[in-house]
Design a protein around this motif. Sequence first.
Motif, PDB file in Angstrom:
ATOM      1  N   GLU A  19       0.946  -1.186   0.118  1.00  0.00           N
ATOM      2  CA  GLU A  19      -0.140  -0.138   0.047  1.00  0.00           C
ATOM      3  C   GLU A  19       0.960   1.351   0.082  1.00  0.00           C
ATOM      4  N   ILE A  20       0.422   2.177  -0.553  1.00  0.00           N
ATOM      5  CA  ILE A  20       0.926   3.582  -0.507  1.00  0.00           C
ATOM      6  C   ILE A  20       0.100   4.528   0.176  1.00  0.00           C
ATOM      7  N   ASP A  21       0.674   5.707   0.594  1.00  0.00           N
ATOM      8  CA  ASP A  21       0.158   7.000   1.038  1.00  0.00           C
ATOM      9  C   ASP A  21       0.061   7.909  -0.139  1.00  0.00           C
ATOM     10  N   PRO A  22      -0.924   7.789  -0.783  1.00  0.00           N
ATOM     11  CA  PRO A  22      -1.361   8.661  -1.899  1.00  0.00           C
ATOM     12  C   PRO A  22      -0.975  10.223  -1.726  1.00  0.00           C
ATOM     13  N   ALA A  23      -1.246  10.629  -0.462  1.00  0.00           N
ATOM     14  CA  ALA A  23      -0.911  12.195  -0.309  1.00  0.00           C
ATOM     15  C   ALA A  23       0.530  12.440  -0.253  1.00  0.00           C
ATOM     16  N   THR A  24       1.306  11.569  -0.181  1.00  0.00           N
ATOM     17  CA  THR A  24       2.876  11.658  -0.058  1.00  0.00           C
ATOM     18  C   THR A  24       3.501  10.928  -1.013  1.00  0.00           C
ATOM     19  N   TYR A  25       2.870  10.065  -1.980  1.00  0.00           N
ATOM     20  CA  TYR A  25       3.499   9.446  -2.853  1.00  0.00           C
ATOM     21  C   TYR A  25       4.094  10.461  -4.045  1.00  0.00           C
ATOM     22  N   PRO A  26       5.368  10.216  -4.295  1.00  0.00           N
ATOM     23  CA  PRO A  26       6.361  11.274  -5.116  1.00  0.00           C
ATOM     24  C   PRO A  26       5.511  11.133  -6.427  1.00  0.00           C
ATOM     25  N   GLU A  27       5.131  12.383  -6.934  1.00  0.00           N
ATOM     26  CA  GLU A  27       4.614  12.435  -8.444  1.00  0.00           C
ATOM     27  C   GLU A  27       3.445  11.336  -8.835  1.00  0.00           C
ATOM     28  N   LEU A  28       2.408  11.228  -7.754  1.00  0.00           N
ATOM     29  CA  LEU A  28       1.460  10.436  -8.319  1.00  0.00           C
ATOM     30  C   LEU A  28       0.500  10.684  -9.348  1.00  0.00           C
ATOM     31  N   GLN A  29       0.266  11.932  -9.650  1.00  0.00           N
ATOM     32  CA  GLN A  29      -0.510  12.283 -10.720  1.00  0.00           C
ATOM     33  C   GLN A  29       0.247  11.986 -12.060  1.00  0.00           C
ATOM     34  N   LEU A  31       2.409   9.560 -12.377  1.00  0.00           N
ATOM     35  CA  LEU A  31       2.576   8.480 -12.593  1.00  0.00           C
ATOM     36  C   LEU A  31       1.201   7.799 -13.120  1.00  0.00           C
ATOM     37  N   ILE A  32       0.028   8.438 -12.714  1.00  0.00           N
ATOM     38  CA  ILE A  32      -1.139   7.851 -13.306  1.00  0.00           C
ATOM     39  C   ILE A  32      -1.111   8.023 -14.545  1.00  0.00           C
ATOM     40  N   ASP A  33      -1.051   9.549 -15.024  1.00  0.00           N
ATOM     41  CA  ASP A  33      -1.062   9.923 -16.368  1.00  0.00           C
ATOM     42  C   ASP A  33       0.049   9.017 -17.183  1.00  0.00           C
ATOM     43  N   ASP A  34       0.996   8.769 -16.784  1.00  0.00           N
ATOM     44  CA  ASP A  34       1.999   7.867 -17.538  1.00  0.00           C
ATOM     45  C   ASP A  34       1.331   6.369 -17.838  1.00  0.00           C
ATOM     46  N   MET A  35       0.795   6.023 -16.725  1.00  0.00           N
ATOM     47  CA  MET A  35       0.147   4.719 -16.902  1.00  0.00           C
ATOM     48  C   MET A  35      -0.820   4.617 -17.587  1.00  0.00           C
ATOM     49  N   PHE A  36      -1.768   5.732 -17.940  1.00  0.00           N
ATOM     50  CA  PHE A  36      -3.233   6.018 -18.922  1.00  0.00           C
ATOM     51  C   PHE A  36      -2.402   5.945 -20.380  1.00  0.00           C
ATOM     52  N   GLU A  37      -1.255   6.746 -20.653  1.00  0.00           N
ATOM     53  CA  GLU A  37      -0.660   6.817 -21.648  1.00  0.00           C
ATOM     54  C   GLU A  37      -0.242   5.448 -22.257  1.00  0.00           C
ATOM     55  N   THR A  38       0.674   4.854 -21.343  1.00  0.00           N
ATOM     56  CA  THR A  38       1.215   3.599 -21.747  1.00  0.00           C
ATOM     57  C   THR A  38       0.009   2.356 -21.947  1.00  0.00           C
ATOM     58  N   MET A  39      -0.957   2.404 -21.351  1.00  0.00           N
ATOM     59  CA  MET A  39      -2.162   1.648 -21.407  1.00  0.00           C
ATOM     60  C   MET A  39      -2.962   1.800 -22.873  1.00  0.00           C
ATOM     61  N   LEU A  40      -3.266   3.035 -23.429  1.00  0.00           N
ATOM     62  CA  LEU A  40      -3.795   3.646 -24.479  1.00  0.00           C
ATOM     63  C   LEU A  40      -2.692   3.304 -25.739  1.00  0.00           C
ATOM     64  N   GLN A  41      -1.445   3.412 -25.358  1.00  0.00           N
ATOM     65  CA  GLN A  41      -0.624   3.069 -26.528  1.00  0.00           C
ATOM     66  C   GLN A  41      -0.506   1.529 -26.912  1.00  0.00           C
ATOM     67  N   ALA A  42      -0.801   0.794 -25.873  1.00  0.00           N
ATOM     68  CA  ALA A  42      -0.575  -0.797 -25.714  1.00  0.00           C
ATOM     69  C   ALA A  42      -1.966  -1.357 -26.312  1.00  0.00           C
ATOM     70  N   ASP A  43      -3.149  -0.416 -26.441  1.00  0.00           N
ATOM     71  CA  ASP A  43      -4.355  -0.847 -26.811  1.00  0.00           C
ATOM     72  C   ASP A  43      -5.107  -1.753 -25.678  1.00  0.00           C
ATOM     73  N   GLY A  44      -4.627  -1.233 -24.265  1.00  0.00           N
ATOM     74  CA  GLY A  44      -5.093  -2.255 -23.032  1.00  0.00           C
ATOM     75  C   GLY A  44      -6.333  -1.540 -22.509  1.00  0.00           C
ATOM     76  N   VAL A  45      -7.197  -2.194 -21.569  1.00  0.00           N
ATOM     77  CA  VAL A  45      -8.350  -1.528 -20.849  1.00  0.00           C
ATOM     78  C   VAL A  45      -7.879  -1.451 -19.341  1.00  0.00           C
ATOM     79  N   GLY A  46      -6.603  -1.973 -19.050  1.00  0.00           N
ATOM     80  CA  GLY A  46      -6.250  -1.839 -17.636  1.00  0.00           C
ATOM     81  C   GLY A  46      -4.771  -2.104 -17.496  1.00  0.00           C
ATOM     82  N   LEU A  47      -4.173  -1.473 -16.473  1.00  0.00           N
ATOM     83  CA  LEU A  47      -2.687  -1.523 -16.341  1.00  0.00           C
ATOM     84  C   LEU A  47      -2.551  -1.289 -14.464  1.00  0.00           C
TER      85      LEU A  47
END
Length: 185
Positions: A19-29, A31-47
């Motif tokens: 588990e992580i503390d999302p309020a203090t996790y470095p650069e969480l947003q 990371l989330i943006d990168d995950m969505f971009e990665t998933m989209l590029q790979a034609d996935g629906v989840g990552l």
Amino acid sequence: MILPIYLYGTPVLREQAREIDPATYPELQKLIDDMFETMLQADGVGLAAPQIGLPIRLFCIDLTPVATELPKGMPLRQVFINAEIYERGGANIKMNEGCLSLPGLNEDVVRPSNIRIRYIDEHLQPRDEAFDGYPARVIQHEYDHTDGMVFTDRIAPLRKNLIKSKLAAFVKGKYRASYRCKAAK
């Protein structure tokens, strides 16, 4: 930024994510943006974060490709932080699944049709929701990654024995994918 997806056989895919503390996790947003971009590029629906080498309890889904089949008003893009599926029910449904960490491999997996899940969303708000049908399946698949499981762990033993050589090929770095990957080698 598009990140490499870790393939079957990479040790991080077998780790129990923390588990992580999302309020203090470095650069969480970011990371989330990168995950969505990665998933989209790979034609996935989840990552899930373990699929990009991070053993943390975080996964994203984007059901935009199946939007017409979902209930009106259901969010298509969602983030699940520190998720806990605490209830599974409904009929056990067999459906063909694939995984970005096992490119080109699809198998039938039986999963419950309904779940209840507690999690923190990307706005750091606690949530407790029920999902059914295809969204429940995608969430369970990604949730498994945070528990160190891949979908082939849930297929029938006989079938798993039949695909043993395909799984071994991933471990040896023999695969074809249209997106950036990181093999176990």
